[in-house]
Design a protein around this motif. Structure first.
Motif, short mmCIF file in Angstrom:
data_model
loop_
_atom_site.label_atom_id
_atom_site.label_comp_id
_atom_site.label_asym_id
_atom_site.label_seq_id
_atom_site.Cartn_x
_atom_site.Cartn_y
_atom_site.Cartn_z
N UNK A 191 0.86 -1.18 0.00
CA UNK A 191 0.00 0.00 0.00
C UNK A 191 0.89 1.23 0.00
N UNK A 192 0.36 2.33 -0.53
CA UNK A 192 1.12 3.58 -0.60
C UNK A 192 0.24 4.72 -0.12
N UNK A 193 0.68 5.40 0.93
CA UNK A 193 -0.04 6.54 1.49
C UNK A 193 0.66 7.81 1.04
N UNK A 194 -0.04 8.62 0.23
CA UNK A 194 0.52 9.84 -0.32
C UNK A 194 0.42 11.00 0.67
N UNK A 195 1.31 11.97 0.50
CA UNK A 195 1.24 13.17 1.33
C UNK A 195 -0.08 13.90 1.08
N UNK A 196 -0.42 14.06 -0.17
CA UNK A 196 -1.69 14.69 -0.53
C UNK A 196 -2.72 13.58 -0.71
N UNK A 219 -7.84 7.84 3.20
CA UNK A 219 -6.82 7.22 2.35
C UNK A 219 -6.16 6.05 3.08
N UNK A 220 -5.92 6.21 4.36
CA UNK A 220 -5.31 5.13 5.15
C UNK A 220 -6.25 3.92 5.18
N UNK A 221 -7.54 4.15 5.41
CA UNK A 221 -8.50 3.04 5.42
C UNK A 221 -8.54 2.35 4.07
N UNK A 222 -8.56 3.11 3.00
CA UNK A 222 -8.58 2.53 1.65
C UNK A 222 -7.36 1.65 1.43
N UNK A 229 -5.56 -5.68 3.79
CA UNK A 229 -4.62 -6.46 4.59
C UNK A 229 -3.20 -6.52 4.05
N UNK A 230 -2.64 -5.40 3.60
CA UNK A 230 -1.26 -5.43 3.10
C UNK A 230 -0.28 -5.72 4.24
N UNK A 231 0.88 -6.24 3.88
CA UNK A 231 1.93 -6.45 4.86
C UNK A 231 2.97 -5.34 4.84
N UNK A 232 3.06 -4.62 3.73
CA UNK A 232 4.07 -3.59 3.56
C UNK A 232 3.40 -2.30 3.11
N UNK A 233 3.67 -1.21 3.84
CA UNK A 233 3.06 0.08 3.53
C UNK A 233 4.16 1.12 3.35
N UNK A 234 4.06 1.87 2.27
CA UNK A 234 4.96 2.99 2.01
C UNK A 234 4.21 4.28 2.31
N UNK A 235 4.86 5.19 3.04
CA UNK A 235 4.22 6.45 3.41
C UNK A 235 5.13 7.61 3.03
#
Length: 259
Positions: A93-98, A162-165, A170-176
């Motif tokens: 998963x990827x959480x963007x600044x915007x 965005x975090x909920x989406x 159920x990802x194991x790896x998240x990029x923020x």
């Protein structure tokens, strides 16, 4: 895969834009449940590194291996494009600044979450809607806002959506990428508390880029300091921030203390 095996193995990653260096010879391992913070000033290469490691920017050199759920270690840029896209909507998963970059602003909050579930094969409308409602609650959004579009939400609410989406599948790896950037201080504190709880509860592995050392201290177990595209110091977060060894790390920490 055993707990001693890294989830992500990055070796000698470099990104060049002609004669300009985006990042150079960066290596690290990321283990299950570990949060790695990457800090540095604007132009240090941290976002370039994040984009390369997350499969969004083809590196000029180096390798990135991921330990899949099948205990099959794969080099992500040797995967086919469909394989990599599937990985990005399931295990990553990827959480963007915007948050607008990570949401569909024209559809409802519930549909934003439901789309991710449909992307991994969910088809039962009632189950999708029920799970979406549950996740809205987890990120502190009232379920009576489920049918409202994100454009009606505040910036902090959009980021929580965005975090909920991202996390619903159920990802194991998240990029923020600077997940608290641009938010008011009080909103940042609430979001950080939420993120820290979710990361711990879900045993997520996270790579987070931030210019805010307070964010890095609160969320990360280990820290890498970047300058001019290179890692100049790395270690346990408290160790790096409380006793920085490299002159650039010392400058970063002292600039915060003087504010």
């Amino acid at each position: 895969m055993t707990p001693q095996d890294p989830l992500l193995t990055v070796r000698d990653i470099a990104v060049h834009y002609g004669d300009r260096v985006g990042c150079e010879q960066v290596s690290f391992d990321l283990f299950p449940g570990e949060v790695l913070g990457i800090v540095g000033e604007s132009g240090s290469g941290k976002s370039t590194l994040l984009n390369a490691v997350s499969g969004q920017l083809l590196p000029s050199a180096g390798s990135i291996h991921y330990n899949t759920r099948l205990s099959d270690v794969r080099e992500i840029y040797e995967m086919s494009e469909p394989e990599r896209r599937f990985l990005m909507r399931t295990d990553w998963a990827f959480v963007h600044q915007n948050p607008r970059d990570g949401l569909r602003m024209g559809v409802s909050a519930g549909a934003n979450i439901g789309e991710r579930l449909m992307g991994v094969g969910w088809r039962h409308y009632g189950e999708i809607r029920g799970t979406a409602a549950s996740w809205l609650g987890k990120v502190e959004i009232a379920d009576d806002r489920m049918d409202d579009t994100p454009s009606t939400f505040s910036g902090g609410m959009q980021q929580r959506l965005q975090i909920a989406r991202n996390l619903v599948s159920g990802p194991r790896l998240v990029f923020m990428d600077e997940p608290t950037g641009g938010l008011d201080v009080s909103v940042q504190a609430r979001l950080l508390d939420l993120l820290r709880g979710l990361v711990a509860d879900l045993n997520l592995s996270v790579v987070i880029v931030t210019h805010d050392l307070a964010v890095a201290r609160l969320l990360s177990h280990r820290l890498m300091v970047m300058q001019g595209g290179r890692v100049v110091e790395s270690g346990l977060t408290d160790q790096v921030l409380d006793d920085p060894q490299h002159p650039y790390s010392q400058l970063l920490v002292s600039s915060i203390l003087q504010v």
